[in-house]
Design an enzyme around this catalytic site. Sequence first.
Site, mmCIF file in Angstrom:
data_model
loop_
_atom_site.group_PDB
_atom_site.id
_atom_site.type_symbol
_atom_site.label_atom_id
_atom_site.label_comp_id
_atom_site.label_asym_id
_atom_site.label_seq_id
_atom_site.Cartn_x
_atom_site.Cartn_y
_atom_site.Cartn_z
ATOM 1 N N TRP A 21 0.827 -1.216 0.000
ATOM 2 C CA TRP A 21 0.000 0.000 0.000
ATOM 3 C C TRP A 21 0.864 1.271 0.000
ATOM 4 O O TRP A 21 0.752 2.120 -0.888
ATOM 5 C CB TRP A 21 -0.941 -0.029 1.216
ATOM 6 C CG TRP A 21 -1.966 1.054 1.268
ATOM 7 C CD1 TRP A 21 -2.305 1.924 0.260
ATOM 8 C CD2 TRP A 21 -2.818 1.381 2.378
ATOM 9 N NE1 TRP A 21 -3.315 2.761 0.680
ATOM 10 C CE2 TRP A 21 -3.650 2.458 1.964
ATOM 11 C CE3 TRP A 21 -2.975 0.890 3.672
ATOM 12 C CZ2 TRP A 21 -4.601 3.038 2.815
ATOM 13 C CZ3 TRP A 21 -3.933 1.464 4.512
ATOM 14 C CH2 TRP A 21 -4.730 2.525 4.082
ATOM 15 N N TYR A 57 -4.197 1.297 -4.790
ATOM 16 C CA TYR A 57 -2.985 1.800 -4.128
ATOM 17 C C TYR A 57 -2.154 2.621 -5.131
ATOM 18 O O TYR A 57 -1.516 2.076 -6.029
ATOM 19 C CB TYR A 57 -2.130 0.659 -3.571
ATOM 20 C CG TYR A 57 -2.779 -0.161 -2.469
ATOM 21 C CD1 TYR A 57 -3.914 0.282 -1.791
ATOM 22 C CD2 TYR A 57 -2.250 -1.389 -2.087
ATOM 23 C CE1 TYR A 57 -4.500 -0.475 -0.779
ATOM 24 C CE2 TYR A 57 -2.832 -2.152 -1.076
ATOM 25 C CZ TYR A 57 -3.964 -1.681 -0.441
ATOM 26 O OH TYR A 57 -4.540 -2.442 0.564
ATOM 27 N N GLY A 276 3.347 -3.692 5.878
ATOM 28 C CA GLY A 276 3.782 -2.673 4.928
ATOM 29 C C GLY A 276 5.209 -2.278 5.266
ATOM 30 O O GLY A 276 5.622 -2.345 6.427
ATOM 31 N N ALA A 277 5.979 -1.874 4.250
ATOM 32 C CA ALA A 277 7.346 -1.395 4.504
ATOM 33 C C ALA A 277 7.738 -0.433 3.411
ATOM 34 O O ALA A 277 7.437 -0.642 2.246
ATOM 35 C CB ALA A 277 8.314 -2.572 4.563
ATOM 36 N N GLN A 282 13.139 -1.596 7.375
ATOM 37 C CA GLN A 282 11.870 -1.999 8.004
ATOM 38 C C GLN A 282 11.574 -3.472 7.720
ATOM 39 O O GLN A 282 11.143 -4.207 8.607
ATOM 40 C CB GLN A 282 10.720 -1.116 7.488
ATOM 41 C CG GLN A 282 10.842 0.339 7.920
ATOM 42 C CD GLN A 282 9.749 1.237 7.337
ATOM 43 O OE1 GLN A 282 9.004 0.840 6.444
ATOM 44 N NE2 GLN A 282 9.674 2.464 7.822
HETATM 45 N N1 LIG Z 1 -7.658 -4.971 2.868
HETATM 46 C C1 LIG Z 1 -7.555 -3.737 3.272
HETATM 47 O O1 LIG Z 1 -8.511 -2.951 3.267
HETATM 48 C C2 LIG Z 1 -6.215 -3.275 3.786
HETATM 49 C C3 LIG Z 1 -6.152 -2.187 4.686
HETATM 50 C C4 LIG Z 1 -4.897 -1.829 5.158
HETATM 51 C C5 LIG Z 1 -3.775 -2.503 4.737
HETATM 52 N N2 LIG Z 1 -3.859 -3.538 3.843
HETATM 53 C C6 LIG Z 1 -2.685 -4.329 3.412
HETATM 54 O O2 LIG Z 1 -1.868 -4.602 4.525
HETATM 55 C C7 LIG Z 1 -0.582 -4.012 4.339
HETATM 56 C C8 LIG Z 1 -0.022 -3.545 5.666
HETATM 57 O O3 LIG Z 1 -0.891 -2.638 6.292
HETATM 58 P P1 LIG Z 1 -0.531 -1.095 6.506
HETATM 59 O O4 LIG Z 1 0.367 -0.674 5.404
HETATM 60 O O5 LIG Z 1 -1.813 -0.396 6.745
HETATM 61 O O6 LIG Z 1 0.156 -1.019 7.881
HETATM 62 P P2 LIG Z 1 1.278 -1.711 8.758
HETATM 63 O O7 LIG Z 1 1.849 -2.900 8.099
HETATM 64 O O8 LIG Z 1 0.636 -1.857 10.048
HETATM 65 O O9 LIG Z 1 2.352 -0.532 8.820
HETATM 66 C C9 LIG Z 1 3.114 -0.270 7.687
HETATM 67 C C10 LIG Z 1 3.844 1.058 7.767
HETATM 68 O O10 LIG Z 1 4.514 1.229 9.009
HETATM 69 C C11 LIG Z 1 5.837 1.731 8.796
HETATM 70 N N3 LIG Z 1 6.751 0.638 9.204
HETATM 71 C C12 LIG Z 1 6.695 -0.685 8.852
HETATM 72 N N4 LIG Z 1 7.664 -1.381 9.472
HETATM 73 C C13 LIG Z 1 8.330 -0.519 10.250
HETATM 74 C C14 LIG Z 1 9.414 -0.648 11.147
HETATM 75 N N5 LIG Z 1 9.988 -1.813 11.371
HETATM 76 N N6 LIG Z 1 9.841 0.468 11.790
HETATM 77 C C15 LIG Z 1 9.257 1.659 11.591
HETATM 78 N N7 LIG Z 1 8.231 1.859 10.747
HETATM 79 C C16 LIG Z 1 7.764 0.777 10.083
HETATM 80 C C17 LIG Z 1 5.933 2.064 7.311
HETATM 81 O O11 LIG Z 1 5.455 3.381 7.046
HETATM 82 P P3 LIG Z 1 6.312 4.718 7.313
HETATM 83 O O12 LIG Z 1 7.727 4.435 7.011
HETATM 84 O O13 LIG Z 1 5.678 5.734 6.434
HETATM 85 O O14 LIG Z 1 6.065 5.036 8.759
HETATM 86 C C18 LIG Z 1 4.933 1.093 6.698
HETATM 87 O O15 LIG Z 1 4.428 1.494 5.472
HETATM 88 C C19 LIG Z 1 -0.815 -2.904 3.300
HETATM 89 O O16 LIG Z 1 0.372 -2.518 2.656
HETATM 90 C C20 LIG Z 1 -1.817 -3.578 2.411
HETATM 91 O O17 LIG Z 1 -1.177 -4.488 1.540
HETATM 92 C C21 LIG Z 1 -5.081 -3.931 3.391
#
Ligand SMILES: NC(=O)c1ccc[n+]([C@@H]2O[C@H](COP(=O)([O-])OP(=O)(O)OC[C@H]3O[C@@H](n4cnc5c(N)ncnc54)[C@H](OP(=O)(O)O)[C@@H]3O)[C@@H](O)[C@H]2O)c1
Length: 310
Positions: A21, A57, A276-277, A282
Site C-alpha cells: 500500500w 494503491y 507494509g514497509a 523496516q
Molecule cells: N484490505 C484492506 O482494506 C487493507 C487495509 C490496510 C492494509 N492492507 C494491506 O496490509 C498491508 C499492511 O498494512 P498497513 O500498510 O496499513 O500497515 P502496517 O503494516 O501496520 O504498517 C506499515 C507502515 O509502518 C511503517 N513501518 C513498517 N515497518 C516498520 C518498522 N519496522 N519500523 C518503523 N516503521 C515501520 C511504514 O510506514 P512509514 O515508514 O511511512 O512510517 C509502513 O508502510 C498494506 O500494505 C496492504 O497491503 C489492506
Amino acid sequence: MLYRKLGTSKLEVSEIGFGCWAIGGWMWGTADDKESTKAIHAALDLGINFFDTADIYGHGHSEKILADALGKKRKEVIIATKGGAYFENKKICVNLSAEYIKKAVDSSLKHLRTDYIDIYQPHWPDTNTPLEETFRALNECVAQGKIRYIGVSNFDLNQLSESMKYSKIISHQPPLNFLKRDYEVAVIPYCYKENIGVVTCSPLAKGLLTGKYNPDAFLSDMTRSSDPLFRGDTFKRSLAIVERLKKNAAESHKTVAQLAIAWVLSHPAISSAICGARNHHQVKENVGAVGWQLSQKQMSKIEIILATTV
Ligand SMILES: NC(=O)c1ccc[n+]([C@@H]2O[C@H](COP(=O)([O-])OP(=O)(O)OC[C@H]3O[C@@H](n4cnc5c(N)ncnc54)[C@H](OP(=O)(O)O)[C@@H]3O)[C@@H](O)[C@H]2O)c1
C-alpha cells in the site's frame, strides 16, 4: 522464513507478507520508487514469497512497482491483489458489479504485467451488488485462467458465509493488531473452523506500533492524518500502550514492532501477517519476528497492558 498453508489452497505463504500500500504513494505521501524496489528485493532475499497489493494503491502505481521489482521472479511468488474500490470526489467508493470487477481484473493483470493473479480479493463489500453477481464474475475469471484463487477482504461474517455459497473462498484479509481486534470476535474463529486462510493487514497499525511516534508527531500523509487512531486521546492511549509493550519486548531482546507481529502470528487461524514497509531496514526488522513463539506468560502480560492502559 517460515511458511504456512493458506486455507484449502495449494499455496504456502511466508509468515510475513509484504504489503504494497505505502509504496504506491498518493494517500501515503510521496513514495521513493528506488527505496520501494530495494525493500521488495530485501523481502525476496529474506524468503518473503507473498505480496499483497490493490488497484487503488497509488491508482495502479503499487502494482506497477511490484511488477518492476519482481521482474523474472514473478513466477516464484504469490501475488494477491484487490479490486472494486476506487476514489471519486475525494471519497472511496465501492463497485463489485460483474462489469466493474471483470474490468478491474484485466487492469490489474496489465499493471502487474502477468497473465495470472494468484489471489484476487474484492477489496470492500458492496451492499448495492448481490454477492452472487460478484462471485459469478470472479468464477469466470478463474475459469479463464486470469485468477488462480478467490479471497475476500474486510467482509463481515454474513458476507463471508454467503460468499462461500458462490465461490471457493481460500482466504480472508481483515485488519488485526493490538489496537484493532473486532475481527477476532467472530470472523477469525469462523475462518479457522472453515479452513479459510487469514492474511491480516495493518499488523503495525500503520506504523503506530513500531514505537517511533510521540504525542507531537506531525502526520503529513492522508492515510494517517485521517485515521482516528492517530488523533486525540485514542492516540495518547495507544502511545502509552506502546511504551509499556516496548519494555515487554525488550525483555526478549526484541522490538515492539516484532512483538506486534509475533502476537498476530500467534493466532492459530493466521497464515500471514501482511506488513507494509517503505524501505529494506523496516523489512529486516519485521522479519525478525519470525520464529518467536510468545509464551502464555507473555500473552497474559500483553492482555493486562491492553486492558489497563487508559
Ligand atoms: N484490505 C484492506 O482494506 C487493507 C487495509 C490496510 C492494509 N492492507 C494491506 O496490509 C498491508 C499492511 O498494512 P498497513 O500498510 O496499513 O500497515 P502496517 O503494516 O501496520 O504498517 C506499515 C507502515 O509502518 C511503517 N513501518 C513498517 N515497518 C516498520 C518498522 N519496522 N519500523 C518503523 N516503521 C515501520 C511504514 O510506514 P512509514 O515508514 O511511512 O512510517 C509502513 O508502510 C498494506 O500494505 C496492504 O497491503 C489492506
